[in-house]
Design a protein around this motif. Structure first.
Motif, PDB file in Angstrom:
ATOM      1  N   PHE A 215       0.831  -1.204   0.000  1.00 40.59           N
ATOM      2  CA  PHE A 215       0.000   0.000   0.000  1.00 40.59           C
ATOM      3  C   PHE A 215       0.864   1.252   0.000  1.00 40.59           C
ATOM      4  N   PHE A 216       1.963   1.196   0.742  1.00 41.50           N
ATOM      5  CA  PHE A 216       2.749   2.416   0.922  1.00 41.50           C
ATOM      6  C   PHE A 216       3.741   2.639  -0.218  1.00 41.50           C
ATOM      7  N   LEU A 217       3.975   1.602  -1.055  1.00 41.88           N
ATOM      8  CA  LEU A 217       4.969   1.738  -2.134  1.00 41.88           C
ATOM      9  C   LEU A 217       4.672   2.926  -3.051  1.00 41.88           C
ATOM     10  N   PRO A 218       3.459   3.035  -3.601  1.00 46.97           N
ATOM     11  CA  PRO A 218       3.235   4.154  -4.532  1.00 46.97           C
ATOM     12  C   PRO A 218       2.768   5.432  -3.846  1.00 46.97           C
ATOM     13  N   MET A 219       2.784   5.471  -2.516  1.00 46.30           N
ATOM     14  CA  MET A 219       2.216   6.611  -1.806  1.00 46.30           C
ATOM     15  C   MET A 219       3.153   7.810  -1.838  1.00 46.30           C
ATOM     16  N   PRO A 220       2.712   8.934  -2.379  1.00 49.00           N
ATOM     17  CA  PRO A 220       3.595  10.108  -2.404  1.00 49.00           C
ATOM     18  C   PRO A 220       3.536  10.874  -1.071  1.00 49.00           C
ATOM     19  N   PHE A 221       4.539  10.628  -0.242  1.00 50.36           N
ATOM     20  CA  PHE A 221       4.574  11.304   1.055  1.00 50.36           C
ATOM     21  C   PHE A 221       4.963  12.774   0.905  1.00 50.36           C
ATOM     22  N   GLY A 222       5.763  13.046  -0.113  1.00 55.17           N
ATOM     23  CA  GLY A 222       6.199  14.412  -0.344  1.00 55.17           C
ATOM     24  C   GLY A 222       6.538  14.572  -1.808  1.00 55.17           C
ATOM     25  N   PRO A 223       7.056  15.731  -2.216  1.00 55.40           N
ATOM     26  CA  PRO A 223       7.348  15.972  -3.635  1.00 55.40           C
ATOM     27  C   PRO A 223       8.260  14.902  -4.236  1.00 55.40           C
ATOM     28  N   VAL A 224       9.249  14.438  -3.452  1.00 58.85           N
ATOM     29  CA  VAL A 224      10.126  13.401  -3.996  1.00 58.85           C
ATOM     30  C   VAL A 224      10.053  12.119  -3.188  1.00 58.85           C
ATOM     31  N   LEU A 225       9.312  12.146  -2.106  1.00 59.98           N
ATOM     32  CA  LEU A 225       9.277  10.991  -1.207  1.00 59.98           C
ATOM     33  C   LEU A 225       8.278   9.945  -1.691  1.00 59.98           C
ATOM     34  N   THR A 226       8.558   9.337  -2.817  1.00 55.78           N
ATOM     35  CA  THR A 226       7.725   8.236  -3.293  1.00 55.78           C
ATOM     36  C   THR A 226       8.649   7.072  -3.558  1.00 55.78           C
ATOM     37  N   THR A 227       8.294   5.913  -2.964  1.00 55.32           N
ATOM     38  CA  THR A 227       9.184   4.772  -3.136  1.00 55.32           C
ATOM     39  C   THR A 227       9.190   4.321  -4.585  1.00 55.32           C
ATOM     40  N   LEU A 228       8.016   4.185  -5.132  1.00 56.98           N
ATOM     41  CA  LEU A 228       7.908   3.608  -6.467  1.00 56.98           C
ATOM     42  C   LEU A 228       6.860   4.388  -7.235  1.00 56.98           C
ATOM     43  N   GLU A 229       7.294   5.053  -8.289  1.00 57.11           N
ATOM     44  CA  GLU A 229       6.347   5.810  -9.114  1.00 57.11           C
ATOM     45  C   GLU A 229       5.611   4.822 -10.005  1.00 57.11           C
ATOM     46  N   VAL A 230       4.354   4.516  -9.676  1.00 60.51           N
ATOM     47  CA  VAL A 230       3.601   3.547 -10.468  1.00 60.51           C
ATOM     48  C   VAL A 230       2.487   4.290 -11.188  1.00 60.51           C
ATOM     49  N   PRO A 231       2.372   4.100 -12.510  1.00 60.59           N
ATOM     50  CA  PRO A 231       1.308   4.802 -13.237  1.00 60.59           C
ATOM     51  C   PRO A 231      -0.075   4.426 -12.709  1.00 60.59           C
ATOM     52  N   LEU A 232      -0.214   3.179 -12.240  1.00 62.50           N
ATOM     53  CA  LEU A 232      -1.519   2.740 -11.749  1.00 62.50           C
ATOM     54  C   LEU A 232      -1.485   2.570 -10.227  1.00 62.50           C
ATOM     55  N   GLY A 233      -0.927   3.538  -9.547  1.00 65.60           N
ATOM     56  CA  GLY A 233      -0.726   3.422  -8.105  1.00 65.60           C
ATOM     57  C   GLY A 233      -2.007   3.166  -7.339  1.00 65.60           C
ATOM     58  N   LEU A 234      -3.047   3.910  -7.695  1.00 66.23           N
ATOM     59  CA  LEU A 234      -4.328   3.767  -6.986  1.00 66.23           C
ATOM     60  C   LEU A 234      -4.879   2.359  -7.149  1.00 66.23           C
ATOM     61  N   LEU A 235      -4.729   1.844  -8.375  1.00 63.81           N
ATOM     62  CA  LEU A 235      -5.224   0.495  -8.647  1.00 63.81           C
ATOM     63  C   LEU A 235      -4.472  -0.534  -7.815  1.00 63.81           C
ATOM     64  N   LEU A 236      -3.159  -0.331  -7.682  1.00 66.88           N
ATOM     65  CA  LEU A 236      -2.329  -1.252  -6.898  1.00 66.88           C
ATOM     66  C   LEU A 236      -2.842  -1.323  -5.465  1.00 66.88           C
ATOM     67  N   ILE A 237      -3.072  -0.156  -4.895  1.00 68.29           N
ATOM     68  CA  ILE A 237      -3.542  -0.114  -3.508  1.00 68.29           C
ATOM     69  C   ILE A 237      -4.889  -0.803  -3.373  1.00 68.29           C
ATOM     70  N   LEU A 238      -5.811  -0.461  -4.261  1.00 69.42           N
ATOM     71  CA  LEU A 238      -7.158  -1.018  -4.138  1.00 69.42           C
ATOM     72  C   LEU A 238      -7.153  -2.523  -4.372  1.00 69.42           C
ATOM     73  N   ALA A 239      -6.288  -2.970  -5.281  1.00 68.21           N
ATOM     74  CA  ALA A 239      -6.240  -4.400  -5.573  1.00 68.21           C
ATOM     75  C   ALA A 239      -5.786  -5.169  -4.348  1.00 68.21           C
ATOM     76  N   PHE A 240      -4.736  -4.666  -3.700  1.00 69.08           N
ATOM     77  CA  PHE A 240      -4.214  -5.420  -2.566  1.00 69.08           C
ATOM     78  C   PHE A 240      -5.043  -5.223  -1.300  1.00 69.08           C
ATOM     79  N   ALA A 241      -5.886  -4.186  -1.299  1.00 68.47           N
ATOM     80  CA  ALA A 241      -6.776  -4.006  -0.144  1.00 68.47           C
ATOM     81  C   ALA A 241      -7.699  -5.203   0.005  1.00 68.47           C
ATOM     82  N   GLY A 242      -7.958  -5.883  -1.110  1.00 65.68           N
ATOM     83  CA  GLY A 242      -8.827  -7.056  -1.064  1.00 65.68           C
ATOM     84  C   GLY A 242      -8.239  -8.192  -0.255  1.00 65.68           C
ATOM     85  N   LEU A 243      -6.921  -8.211  -0.108  1.00 64.81           N
ATOM     86  CA  LEU A 243      -6.274  -9.321   0.602  1.00 64.81           C
ATOM     87  C   LEU A 243      -6.673  -9.376   2.070  1.00 64.81           C
TER      88      LEU A 243
END
Lengths: 325, 391
Positions: A96-124
C-alpha cells in the motif's frame, strides 16, 4: 569494464521498504497512544498516564508485552491457515505504501496505476479475516469471518466508485499526478469538486478498516472478539498492527485523492501530508467512542440502498459533466 | 454438517448435560453455540445455549446455576440478624431493596413497628440505590450495543451516590444497612443536602443522556421493535418491574401494594405500550426521574425522631412462629421474601423471589428467529443480574 552495478531502482525500493516498515510500526505505536488519549478525554478520564510522562511509553510497554506473550494455537485449529492469516493480513501493508507520495520526492515507487495497486491489494485483508475465522476452529471466529467477508465485499464497491469519480476527472491513476493537478489552497482540492465522493469514501473507509460503528467482524459484545478471538501474542499483534496501518492507508489515500496530498498553503511538503492524514485519523477515532454499533443487516442495507446508488449517481453525473463540459 | 469437533470424543460431550441434550435439529444447517458462561454480554456467568442458522437464532435455552450460592439454605443456618448481610450479596446492584424485603418480612412476622424517620431514611437510601442500579444497567447496556463511553459517564454519577451512601451505611456496594425495626445508623444534614444536590445534578445529566444516547439514530434503530413482549407473556412468566411496565401495565409494588411511606409521595409509574427493548429502555430512564422526585420529597419532609424501635431484635432474637411475606419494588422488579418461622432464632425456611429469574425466563421464547446482535440487545433490556437469578 563491465563492472557489476546495482540498479538505482532496487536500492530505492529496499530503502523505501525499510522506511515503510519503520513508519508503519512507529505509526501504530503513536496511533494507539493517541487513540487511547482521545478516548480517555472523550470519556472524561486522563487515559494512559503511568508509563513515562503523560503515559507516552505505555504503547511501547504494551508492544513489548505483546511480543513476549506465548503464541497459543487452539486444539483442532488448522495450523497452516491459523498462522498464515495474521501474516497475510499484515504483509500487503508494504504494498500500500509503495506508490504513496509522502512528499514531492518521497515516493518509493512511481507507479502509473498506483491507486489500482492499492485497491487491488486491499482485497487481501478480507482473505486474512476469512482464513483466520476458518482456521481458528471457533464458532465465534467463523461468524466474525462471515461478517467480515460480507462487509468488506459490500463496502469495497462504493469505495471504488467514489475514487473512480476523481479518476474520471483527472484522467490518471497515478497518485503523484492526482496531487499535481490539485492546488495548494483548500478550495483547489478535489474535495470541493467531489464532496459527495469524499463522504462516501470516508464512510466506506471506516467500514473497510472494521472500525466502530462498523466493527462487526470483531464486535466484542456479540462475538467475543470475532475473527481474532483465538489469537494471542504477536498473532493478535499483527492483526492489530495491520488494523492501524490500514487506517493510515485509507486516510493517506483520502489525503492524496481529495485533500491535495503534500500540498498546503504554506511550506508545501511531507508535514502537510502527515497533518492531513492525522486529522482524518482523528475523525475516524471520534465515532468509535461516541456511537453504538450498527446491526449487520442495517450495515448492509445502508450500503446497498444508500451508498451504492449515491456513488453510482455521483459517477454518472461526473462522467456526464466531463463529457459535456 | 454436524458440529462435533473431531478432537472431542463423544464421551467428552456427554459430560455436559445441556450440550448433549441440545443436538442440532432435523435441519443440519444449524450449529450449537454456547453463549456464556464466559461471554462479554451475559454480564457474569449466564450461559445460553443457542442453535443458530447463520446469525439467526433457531432455539435458545438459558442455563443457570453457575453462581448459585445457596442463599436460601444459608438462611436456615443463621439467625435472623446474621442472615442480613447475605441480602446485600443477592443483588449487588440494588442491595438495599433486598435489605428492605428481608427486614420487612421479619417485621411483618413479629409485628414490629418502624419509626417514621427510619421509614424515610429507607425510602431515600433505597431510591438513591435504585438510581445507582439503573445507571449501571444503562452504562452496561450501551456497552453491549457497542458504545464504550456511556458507562464511564454513568459511573461518574454513580460514584456520587456511592460516596453519599457510604457515610450512613459503611459500605459502597453490598449494603446491610437496614435492621428489623429501623436502620443501623442515622443520616445527617450533609447527607440530606448531598441527596438534593445530586437530584439537581442528575436532572442535568439525564437531559444530556437523552440528547447523546436516546435520540441517537443508530441506537434507536437497534432497539425499536426488537424483542416485543406481550402482556400475556409477562403474565405467563411472572415478569415484573420495567419489563412489565414496558409492555404497558402500570404494575409497581410501591403503588400496587403500598408499603412504608410510599403512599405519601407523588410519583408516576412510567409505562410504554410498545413492549419492545426501546419501551423498556424508556421506562427505566423515566424511572430515574421519578426516583429523583421521591428523593426530593422525602428529603424535604423527613421528620426528626428515633431511627430504631425500642427492643429491636438482637442477634439471638427468637421470632414468633408463623409465616410472613413481604414484597418491595427493586430495580429489576418485584422482590419478595417469604419467611417461615418455627419459633426458634433461625428461619425454618426462607424463599427469595428474584425478579431477574422470571424476566430472564422470557428470553427463550422471544429469542426465536432473531439475530445474534438482537439477542444481546434483548438480554440487556431485561437488565439481568446473574447473582440475583441464581441466588
Amino acid at each position: 569494464m563491465g563492472s557489476f552495478s546495482i540498479p538505482v531502482e532496487l536500492i530505492r525500493i529496499v530503502v523505501g521498504v525499510v522506511a515503510i516498515a519503520a513508519f508503519v510500526a512507529l505509526n501504530a505505536i503513536i496511533l494507539v497512544y493517541l487513540e487511547r488519549k482521545v478516548a480517555g478525554h472523550i470519556q472524561r478520564r486522563p487515559g494512559p498516564f503511568e508509563v513515562g510522562p503523560h503515559g507516552i511509553l505505555q504503547t511501547v510497554a504494551d508492544a513489548l508485552k505483546l511480543v513476549g506473550k506465548q503464541l497459543i494455537k487452539p486444539a483442532g485449529a488448522d495450523a497452516f491457515l491459523f498462522w498464515l492469516a495474521p501474516v497475510l493480513g499484515f504483509l500487503p501493508i508494504f504494498l500500500f505504501f509503495l506508490p504513496m507520495p509522502f512528499g514531492p520526492v518521497l515516493t518509493t515507487l512511481e507507479v502509473p496505476l498506483g491507486l489500482l495497486l492499492i485497491l487491488a491489494f486491499a482485497g487481501l485483508n478480507v482473505l486474512a479475516i476469512c482464513i483466520a475465522g476458518w482456521g481458528s476452529n471457533n464458532k465465534w471466529s467463523l461468524l466474525g469471518a462471515a461478517r467480515g467477508v460480507a462487509q468488506s465485499v459490500a463496502y469495497e464497491i462504493p469505495l471504488l466508485l467514489a475514487l473512480l469519480a476523481v479518476v474520471f476527472m483527472k484522467g490518471s491513476m497515478n497518485l503523484s499526478k492526482i496531487i499535481d493537478s490539485q492546488g495548494a489552497w483548500p478550495w483547489q482540492w478535489n474535495i470541493v469538486l467531489q464532496p459527495l465522493a469524499f463522504l462516501i469514501y470516508f464512510i466506506c473507509a471506516i467500514a473497510e478498516t472494521n472500525r466502530a460503528p462498523f466493527d462487526l467482524p470483531e464486535a466484542e459484545s456479540e462475538l467475543t472478539a470475532g475473527f481474532h478471538t483465538e489469537y494471542s501474542g504477536m498473532g493478535f499483534g499483527l492483526f492489530f498492527l495491520a488494523e492501524y496501518a490500514n487506517m493510515v492507508v485509507v486516510c493517506a489515500v483520502a489525503t492524496t485523492v481529495f485533500l491535495g496530498g503534500w500540498k498546503g498553503p504554506f511550506f508545501s511538503g511531507s508535514w502537510w501530508f502527515l497533518a492531513k492524514v492525522y486529522l482524518l485519523l482523528m475523525l475516524m477515532f471520534w465515532p468509535r467512542w461516541t456511537y453504538p454499533r450498527v446491526r449487520f443487516d442495517q450495515l448492509l442495507n445502508f450500503n446497498w440502498k444508500w451508498l451504492m446508488p449515491l456513488a453510482l449517481a455521483n459517477l454518472l453525473v461526473t462522467a456526464f459533466i466531463m463529457k459535456v463540459g | 454438517m454436524t458440529e462435533t469437533a473431531p478432537f472431542f470424543s463423544d464421551a467428552d460431550l456427554a459430560g455436559d448435560f445441556y450440550t448433549r441434550r441440545f443436538q442440532p435439529g432435523p435441519s443440519e444447517n444449524t450449529l450449537i453455540l454456547n453463549m456464556g458462561p464466559q461471554h462479554p454480554s451475559t454480564h457474569g456467568v449466564l450461559r445460553i445455549v443457542l442453535e443458530v442458522d447463520g446469525e439467526y437464532i433457531v432455539r435458545a435455552e438459558p442455563v443457570l446455576g453457575y453462581l448459585h450460592r445457596m442463599h436460601e439454605r444459608m438462611a436456615e443456618e443463621k439467625t435472623y440478624l446474621q442472615y442480613l448481610p447475605n441480602m446485600g450479596r443477592v443483588d449487588y446492584l440494588h442491595a438495599l431493596a433486598w435489605n428492605w424485603a428481608f427486614v420487612g418480612a421479619v417485621e411483618r412476622l413479629a409485628g414490629i413497628e418502624v419509626p417514621e424517620r427510619a421509614e424515610y431514611i429507607r425510602v431515600i437510601t433505597t431510591e438513591l440505590n435504585r438510581v445507582a442500579s439503573h445507571l449501571v444497567w444503562w452504562g452496561a447496556y450501551l456497552l453491549d450495543l457497542g458504545a464504550f463511553t456511556p458507562i464511564l459517564y454513568a459511573f461518574e454519577d454513580r460514584e456520587w451516590i456511592l460516596d453519599l451512601l457510604q457515610t450512613p451505611t459503611g459500605a459502597r456496594l453490598t449494603y446491610s444497612y437496614f435492621r428489623p425495626g429501623g436502620v443501623a445508623a442515622d443520616i445527617d444534614k450533609e447527607f440530606l443536602k448531598g441527596a438534593k444536590d445530586f437530584a439537581v445534578h442528575m436532572r442535568d445529566r439525564l437531559k444530556m443522556y437523552k440528547d447523546l444516547v436516546t435520540d441517537n439514530i443508530i441506537f434507536r434503530k437497534r432497539l425499536e421493535g426488537i424483542g416485543p413482549i406481550s402482556l400475556d407473556m409477562c403474565r405467563r412468566y411472572g415478569a415484573t418491574g420495567p419489563v412489565v411496565r414496558g409492555s404497558g401495565l402500570a404494575y409497581d409494588v410501591r403503588r400496587a401494594e403500598p408499603y412504608s411511606v410510599y403512599d405519601r409521595f407523588e410519583f408516576e409509574i412510567p409505562t410504554t405500550g410498545s413492549g419492545d427493548a426501546m419501551g423498556r429502555y424508556r421506562v427505566r430512564m423515566e424511572e430515574l426521574e421519578q426516583s429523583l422526585r421521591i428523593i426530593e420529597q422525602a428529603v424535604d419532609s423527613i421528620p426528626e425522631g428515633e431511627i430504631r424501635v425500642k427492643g429491636a431484635p438482637k442477634v439471638k432474637w427468637k421470632a414468633p412462629a408463623g409465616e410472613a411475606y413481604f414484597a418491595v419494588e427493586g430495580g429489576r422488579g418485584k422482590i419478595g421474601v417469604h419467611l417461615v418461622s418455627d419459633g426458634s432464632n433461625r428461619p425454618y425456611r426462607c424463599k427469595l423471589r428474584a425478579p431477574g429469574f422470571s424476566n430472564m425466563s422470557l428470553f427463550g421464547e422471544i429469542a426465536r428467529g432473531i439475530l445474534l446482535a438482537d439477542a444481546v440487545a434483548i438480554l440487556g433490556s431485561l437488565d439481568l443480574v446473574i447473582p440475583e437469578m441464581d441466588r
